[in-house]
Design an enzyme around this catalytic site. Sequence first.
Site, PDB file in Angstrom:
ATOM      1  N   THR A  60       7.187  -1.913  -3.444  1.00 36.91           N
ATOM      2  CA  THR A  60       8.461  -2.192  -4.091  1.00 36.91           C
ATOM      3  C   THR A  60       9.535  -2.359  -3.017  1.00 36.91           C
ATOM      4  OG1 THR A  60       8.862   0.165  -4.388  1.00 36.91           O
ATOM      5  CG2 THR A  60       7.818  -1.006  -6.227  1.00 36.91           C
ATOM      6  N   THR A  62      12.819  -1.316  -1.981  1.00 39.30           N
ATOM      7  CA  THR A  62      13.414  -0.254  -1.164  1.00 39.30           C
ATOM      8  C   THR A  62      12.340   0.551  -0.450  1.00 39.30           C
ATOM      9  OG1 THR A  62      15.328  -0.129  -2.629  1.00 39.30           O
ATOM     10  CG2 THR A  62      14.947   1.760  -1.193  1.00 39.30           C
ATOM     11  N   CYS A  63      11.239   0.789  -1.120  1.00 41.29           N
ATOM     12  CA  CYS A  63      10.148   1.569  -0.531  1.00 41.29           C
ATOM     13  C   CYS A  63       9.553   0.852   0.683  1.00 41.29           C
ATOM     14  CB  CYS A  63       9.068   1.821  -1.571  1.00 41.29           C
ATOM     15  SG  CYS A  63       9.685   2.583  -3.095  1.00 41.29           S
ATOM     16  N   SER A  64       9.391  -0.462   0.576  1.00 40.90           N
ATOM     17  CA  SER A  64       8.755  -1.248   1.634  1.00 40.90           C
ATOM     18  C   SER A  64       9.716  -1.694   2.732  1.00 40.90           C
ATOM     19  CB  SER A  64       8.102  -2.499   1.041  1.00 40.90           C
ATOM     20  OG  SER A  64       7.003  -2.139   0.235  1.00 40.90           O
TER      21      SER A  64
END
Length: 171
Positions: A60, A62-64
């Site tokens: 996703t 923000t996660c990546s």
Amino acid sequence: MPQEPSLKKRKTEEAMIEAGQPLPDHEFSVLGDSGMQPTTTDDIFKGKKVVLFAVPGAFTPTCSEKHLPGFIENADKLKEKGVDKVVCLAVNDAFVMSAWGKHQKAGDILMLADGDASFTKKLGLVKETAAFGGTRSERYAMIVEDKIVKKIFVDKKAFEVSSAEHVLGQL
């Protein structure tokens, strides 16, 4: 017409874990070079200083783009502060977590799958996103020593306190 739950709304089955409390016993599956390997909270946390951070989902934005890369970039600084292991957890399966770790070049970060969210539920850190993605984890980070939560940082709205930079400042 029923209103769809907000992505920010916290719905938990148990009270949120707090500093001073032990992590619950749990068994995970980790995809390694020799296939699926069972591992437990004792294997990961007992007798060690560990930074555990969780993301709502692998791959996703923000996660990546921010969360996992921050911990990859700061892994050596965390080790200099006495951290034995960095663990990234998401409510995804072990195959997805392994692929995401390889794609992000996560190195020594343990990519930990909580496929059915059972560990996340035990921590009281569930986020229900309805049709968007179902049961997910809140975005958080914690410092754990010998299975005891020393500090926990849960992002309420924006990605802030669970960042590697913030955690570094708390060690």
